[in-house]
Every structure is written in structure tokens, then in C-alpha cells.
Design a protein around this motif. Structure first.
Motif, mmCIF file in Angstrom:
data_model
loop_
_atom_site.group_PDB
_atom_site.id
_atom_site.type_symbol
_atom_site.label_atom_id
_atom_site.label_comp_id
_atom_site.label_asym_id
_atom_site.label_seq_id
_atom_site.Cartn_x
_atom_site.Cartn_y
_atom_site.Cartn_z
ATOM 1 N N VAL A 144 -24.493 -20.479 7.783
ATOM 2 C CA VAL A 144 -25.123 -20.079 9.046
ATOM 3 C C VAL A 144 -26.163 -18.991 8.784
ATOM 4 N N MET A 145 -25.786 -18.007 7.972
ATOM 5 C CA MET A 145 -26.713 -16.918 7.654
ATOM 6 C C MET A 145 -27.908 -17.431 6.866
ATOM 7 N N SER A 146 -27.640 -18.336 5.902
ATOM 8 C CA SER A 146 -28.734 -18.876 5.084
ATOM 9 C C SER A 146 -29.718 -19.657 5.941
ATOM 10 N N ALA A 147 -29.202 -20.450 6.882
ATOM 11 C CA ALA A 147 -30.072 -21.220 7.766
ATOM 12 C C ALA A 147 -30.940 -20.296 8.613
ATOM 13 N N LYS A 148 -30.352 -19.211 9.083
ATOM 14 C CA LYS A 148 -31.109 -18.230 9.867
ATOM 15 C C LYS A 148 -32.229 -17.611 9.042
ATOM 16 N N ILE A 149 -31.913 -17.266 7.804
ATOM 17 C CA ILE A 149 -32.923 -16.668 6.919
ATOM 18 C C ILE A 149 -34.053 -17.662 6.646
ATOM 19 N N CYS A 150 -33.702 -18.917 6.443
ATOM 20 C CA CYS A 150 -34.726 -19.940 6.207
ATOM 21 C C CYS A 150 -35.658 -20.069 7.409
ATOM 22 N N GLY A 151 -35.095 -20.060 8.598
ATOM 23 C CA GLY A 151 -35.914 -20.171 9.793
ATOM 24 C C GLY A 151 -36.819 -18.979 9.999
ATOM 25 N N THR A 152 -36.369 -17.809 9.562
ATOM 26 C CA THR A 152 -37.135 -16.584 9.779
ATOM 27 C C THR A 152 -38.206 -16.369 8.725
ATOM 28 N N TYR A 153 -37.895 -16.687 7.472
ATOM 29 C CA TYR A 153 -38.764 -16.278 6.371
ATOM 30 C C TYR A 153 -39.486 -17.409 5.641
ATOM 31 N N SER A 154 -39.105 -18.679 5.862
ATOM 32 C CA SER A 154 -39.777 -19.735 5.097
ATOM 33 C C SER A 154 -41.232 -19.890 5.503
ATOM 34 N N ASP A 155 -41.577 -19.531 6.734
ATOM 35 C CA ASP A 155 -42.976 -19.560 7.152
ATOM 36 C C ASP A 155 -43.770 -18.403 6.552
ATOM 37 N N LYS A 156 -43.074 -17.329 6.200
ATOM 38 C CA LYS A 156 -43.761 -16.141 5.682
ATOM 39 C C LYS A 156 -43.911 -16.187 4.169
ATOM 40 N N TYR A 157 -42.843 -16.611 3.484
ATOM 41 C CA TYR A 157 -42.837 -16.570 2.022
ATOM 42 C C TYR A 157 -42.936 -17.950 1.381
ATOM 43 N N GLY A 158 -42.996 -18.992 2.206
ATOM 44 C CA GLY A 158 -43.148 -20.329 1.667
ATOM 45 C C GLY A 158 -41.817 -21.039 1.484
ATOM 46 N N ARG A 159 -41.901 -22.372 1.450
ATOM 47 C CA ARG A 159 -40.680 -23.172 1.240
ATOM 48 C C ARG A 159 -40.134 -22.977 -0.171
ATOM 49 N N LYS A 160 -41.041 -22.910 -1.135
ATOM 50 C CA LYS A 160 -40.624 -22.949 -2.534
ATOM 51 C C LYS A 160 -39.812 -21.733 -2.934
ATOM 52 N N THR A 161 -40.212 -20.566 -2.475
ATOM 53 C CA THR A 161 -39.496 -19.334 -2.849
ATOM 54 C C THR A 161 -38.044 -19.384 -2.410
ATOM 55 N N LEU A 162 -37.811 -19.712 -1.143
ATOM 56 C CA LEU A 162 -36.443 -19.764 -0.637
ATOM 57 C C LEU A 162 -35.665 -20.910 -1.267
ATOM 58 N N PHE A 163 -36.318 -22.047 -1.441
ATOM 59 C CA PHE A 163 -35.644 -23.201 -2.030
ATOM 60 C C PHE A 163 -35.161 -22.871 -3.443
ATOM 61 N N LEU A 164 -35.979 -22.173 -4.215
ATOM 62 C CA LEU A 164 -35.596 -21.823 -5.584
ATOM 63 C C LEU A 164 -34.405 -20.871 -5.613
ATOM 64 N N ILE A 165 -34.323 -19.982 -4.627
ATOM 65 C CA ILE A 165 -33.143 -19.111 -4.534
ATOM 66 C C ILE A 165 -31.889 -19.956 -4.355
ATOM 67 N N GLY A 166 -31.964 -20.955 -3.483
ATOM 68 C CA GLY A 166 -30.827 -21.836 -3.283
ATOM 69 C C GLY A 166 -30.491 -22.638 -4.521
ATOM 70 N N PHE A 167 -31.511 -23.165 -5.199
ATOM 71 C CA PHE A 167 -31.261 -23.978 -6.396
ATOM 72 C C PHE A 167 -30.592 -23.160 -7.495
ATOM 73 N N PHE A 168 -31.108 -21.983 -7.784
ATOM 74 C CA PHE A 168 -30.591 -21.205 -8.907
ATOM 75 C C PHE A 168 -29.265 -20.504 -8.594
ATOM 76 N N SER A 169 -28.880 -20.465 -7.319
ATOM 77 C CA SER A 169 -27.568 -19.897 -6.994
ATOM 78 C C SER A 169 -26.430 -20.795 -7.482
ATOM 79 N N VAL A 170 -26.700 -22.095 -7.641
ATOM 80 C CA VAL A 170 -25.642 -23.030 -8.045
ATOM 81 C C VAL A 170 -25.222 -22.826 -9.501
ATOM 82 N N PRO A 171 -26.155 -22.800 -10.483
ATOM 83 C CA PRO A 171 -25.692 -22.517 -11.849
ATOM 84 C C PRO A 171 -25.049 -21.151 -11.999
ATOM 85 N N ILE A 172 -25.534 -20.151 -11.244
ATOM 86 C CA ILE A 172 -24.891 -18.832 -11.291
ATOM 87 C C ILE A 172 -23.449 -18.938 -10.812
ATOM 88 N N ARG A 173 -23.249 -19.663 -9.736
ATOM 89 C CA ARG A 173 -21.902 -19.870 -9.201
ATOM 90 C C ARG A 173 -21.008 -20.570 -10.224
#
Length: 425
Positions: A250-279
Motif C-alpha cells: 500500500v505504501m509503495s503504491a502511494k509512493i509510485c503515484g506521488t513520485y513516478s511523475d517527478k523522478y520517472g518510471r525507471k528510477t522507482l522501478f529499479l528500486i523495486g527490481f533490486f530490492s528482490v535480490p537484496i531480500r
């Protein structure tokens, strides 16, 4: 809207049928596989239908905020249902079949709220992604989700006589550069073969497949490692795995809605992608410390807390994949097709992941499974980093118009032409 509601009802009926007809030791495995096969086919209609309706109401420009709201409500609803079901299963254990009562209750809510959406609220051209500009009755230009110059918001109440939009599917596949037949507005949709030749789309479909191949099995493995031999407490821990992840989604979706227009799709998407190998690396370390024992309560709590990263990775992906698909398909008139392709890739990847994860756990153990999945999950992350462009449309960089709900629009009898667009709430 009708087909989306029907898909929800059929999915619920098939879920109840699974509970009613399941037999011990898999004696009717063939019937169960058939039911789940049909259920999967019906369920696959829901994401394209839901997001096409959303885009038809708010336009491509309003999708960032609307998809964020949709995903927030999706994850919040899931967490509430899982929490309720887990409590029922905990207190009714081992007779846990009654927990599926939450399914028809949720389905009733779906049908009730779908009935609040009028067909005239939906601009079918915008829903298809046919054009980045849609028309309202006054043809007044307003901001496109973020103030796009020249964007015209869809009319909430077009006249049925004036709005003669062809809503029948096109089967003109074509292999050349010609588009399908024009709409009454003179707009043309790309042929499916034109869409399928888009290298950006094909790259993104591959990324969706690889991400879910690696990520889909991690949650079941975590749940198994916590619930193994735990009885009724294991059921509660399994439920908590899902609840923790869904809350942070829920929090991640909120952040995407607020900041993906400001910082771009790719920046936020990469945070999500790289969180998986860290996990996965963290889980590898924790399961190595735990070994084959049940582990202390503190260790189990730490393992459970890794679901926060699941909330980050899957939460960002669930929102951003719809937005990136909308960006890629903008102007093609094939939004549902492209979303169907990416959703299909996710589903196939999840299916492969389920078998692969269980095979790895059975042959190598949980510890080695997580380290292998860590390297697998890094592959789509680097492909996205190196080969996917930034897909954020230019209009998203401007200031957002004021939003209003359908109910508010009904009460005020105004159109979005004054600088507002309709938000589904």
C-alpha cells in the motif's frame, strides 16, 4: 464493466467449487487442475478490464494517480481479507474451510461498486489508448494528468447519439504498416502485428516474465520455512507473511503515484527490481543461521520482517508495470492487448516459479534456493537498467489538475473541462 463483474463472480464461484469438491490425498486432482485452469483463464480478464476502465475514465494522463489508488485499495483489501481468513483458520483449526466465506463477501462488494460506474463515464478511445488526446463536449484543453498541453479530458456524460464509438474488437492483424479501420473520430489503431514488433514492449514482456519467475516462489518458500511443523500457529505466521507484505505494498503504491511523475518510471522501478535480490541474500543468511531447526521466536520474527522488502519490490512492480504498459501503448489503441501480454508474461513466470522454487527447495533446501533466486532476480533488474528507456510521457512533468470523484461529479453536474478529471474512489 459487465464483463469485469462477470469475471469476478465466476472466479469466486470457482474458488468455492475448489473448496467444496477437493478430496484428501489429491484423489480428484484432475478435476482440481481443470477448475484452476478455467479460473486462471477467467481471472486473466480482470487486470486488462480494470485498467482499461480506469484509463477510459481518467485518461492516460490521470493513470499515474489512479493506478496508484487502485493498487493501494487492492493491497489494503487483500490484507484485510487475509487477516480475517487467518483468524478464522486459527480458531477453527483444523476445520478451516469456513475461512473461504470471505470470497463471496468480497465479490459482493466488487459487484456493488462496479454498478456505480456508468457506461457513459468511459471514453472508449482513451480506454484503448487510441490517442493521447481525448475530447469532451466543449473541446476545452485541460492538463493531461499532469497538465499536458493539448490534452482534452473525457466527457463524463456524452450523448449516446453523438458518441458512436466502435467498441467491437478488431481482428485485422496485418503485417504491413497500415492501421486498422478508423473510428468515427478519424483515429486509427495500430494492428496487433505492429504492436508486437515494438522492441520496447518485447523487452518489457521479457522482464515481466523473468521477474515473476524469480520472485513468485519466494513468498511460498518463506511461508513454508516459518510454518513447517507449526500447526495452527504456522497458519497464522503464513497469514502474517502476506499481511506484512500487503501493508507495505500500500505504501509503495502511494509512493509510485506521488513520485513516478517527478523522478520517472525507471528510477522507482529499479528500486523495486533490486530490492528482490537484496531480500533473497538476507533470507539466505537467515536460513543458514536457522538451519533445519524451528528457530527462535526472534529469528522467526526477523525472517517475517523480510516481507517488508516484498512489499517494496512487488508493490512497486504492481503499480509501475501498468503505468509503463500504458506509456508504451499510448496512441496505439492497443492498451488492453499490451497489458494482456505483460500480464500473461507475469502469470507464466509465476507458474514456472512455483514449480522451480519447490524443486529447488526439495533438492537443495531453502538456504540454497534463496541464493539461486537472488541471482535469478538480478537478471531482470539489470536488463531493465541497461535496455529499457524512460517511458514517462512529457505531459506528466507538469502540474496536476484537481481531481474529483464520480459521486462529486454527479452532485455538481460538471464536466472535467474546468481543469479537473474524474477519480475512481
Amino acid at each position: 464493466v459487465m464483463y469485469l463483474g462477470l469475471a469476478g463472480v465466476v472466479t469466486t464461484i470457482l474458488t468455492i467449487a475448489t473448496v467444496l469438491f477437493a478430496e484428501d490425498n489429491g484423489q480428484n486432482l484432475g478435476l482440481m487442475v481443470l477448475i484452476k485452469f478455467v479460473q486462471g483463464a477467467v481471472t486473466s480478464l480482470i487486470p486488462p478490464g480494470l485498467n482499461s476502465i480506469s484509463q477510459g475514465i481518467v485518461g492516460a494522463a490521470g493513470m499515474t494517480k489512479q493506478v496508484s489508488v487502485n493498487e493501494m485499495m487492492n493491497h489494503l483489501g487483500t490484507s484485510i481479507l487475509v487477516f480475517s481468513g487467518s483468524l478464522i483458520a486459527f480458531y477453527k483449526y483444523p476445520d478451516i474451510g469456513i475461512l473461504f466465506i470471505v470470497c463471496p463477501i468480497a465479490c459482493a462488494g466488487l459487484v456493488i461498486f462496479l454498478c456505480q460506474i456508468r457506461s457513459e463515464d468511459i471514453d472508449h478511445n482513451a480506454a484503448r489508448g487510441l490517442a493521447k488526446e481525448t475530447k469532451n463536449e466543449s473541446s476545452t484543453a485541460v492538463s493531461s494528468g499532469g497538465g499536458a498541453e493539448g490534452y482534452k479530458a473525457p466527457s463524463p456524460s456524452p450523448s449516446p447519439k453523438e458518441d458512436k464509438i466502435n467498441t467491437q474488437p478488431s481482428f485485422i492483424f496485418g503485417f504491413g504498416t497500415s492501421s486498422t479501420r478508423p473510428t468515427p473520430d478519424g483515429l486509427r489503431a495500430d494492428t496487433p502485428m505492429q504492436v508486437l514488433r515494438d522492441p520496447t514492449l518485447l523487452t518489457f514482456v521479457l522482464i515481466c516474465f523473468l521477474f515473476h519467475t524469480a520472485n513468485g516462489t519466494i513468498l511460498p518458500l518463506v511461508m513454508q520455512s516459518l510454518a513447517l511443523g507449526g500447526g495452527r500457529s504456522g497458519i497464522l505466521l503464513s497469514g502474517m507473511c502476506i499481511i506484512v507484505a500487503q501493508i507495505f505494498m500500500v505504501m509503495s503504491a502511494k509512493i509510485c503515484g506521488t513520485y513516478s511523475d517527478k523522478y520517472g518510471r525507471k528510477t522507482l522501478f529499479l528500486i523495486g527490481f533490486f530490492s528482490v535480490p537484496i531480500r533473497c541474500f538476507i533470507l539466505y543468511t537467515l536460513t543458514k543461521v536457522k538451519g533445519d531447526d524451528e528457530g527462535s521466536d526472534l529469528l522467526q520474527f526477523i525472517i517475517l520482517s523480510t516481507q517488508i522488502l516484498d512489499g517494496v519490490g512487488a508493490g512497486i512492480f504492481g503499480t509501475m508495470y501498468v503505468l509503463v504498459t500504458s506509456d508504451i501503448s499510448g496512441g496505439t489503441g492497443r492498451f488492453s492487448l499490451t497489458l494482456g501480454l505483460t500480464t500473461a508474461a507475469m502469470s507464466i513466470g509465476g507458474t514456472v516459479s512455483g514449480y522451480l522454487g519447490q524443486k529447488l527447495a526439495a533438492d537443495l533446501g531453502y538456504n540454497q534456493s534463496f541464493i539461486i533466486l537472488a541471482f535469478m532476480s538480478a537478471v531482470p533488474a539489470f536488463i531493465y537498467l541497461l535496455f529499457m528507456p524512460e517511458t514517462l510521457p512529457n505531459f506528466s512533468n507538469n502540474k496536476e489538475p484537481e481531481m474529483q470523484s464520480i459521486q462529486e461529479e454527479n452532485n455538481t453536474k460538471t464536466t472535467p473541462a474546468g481543469g479537473a478529471y474524474v477519480e475512481l474512489t
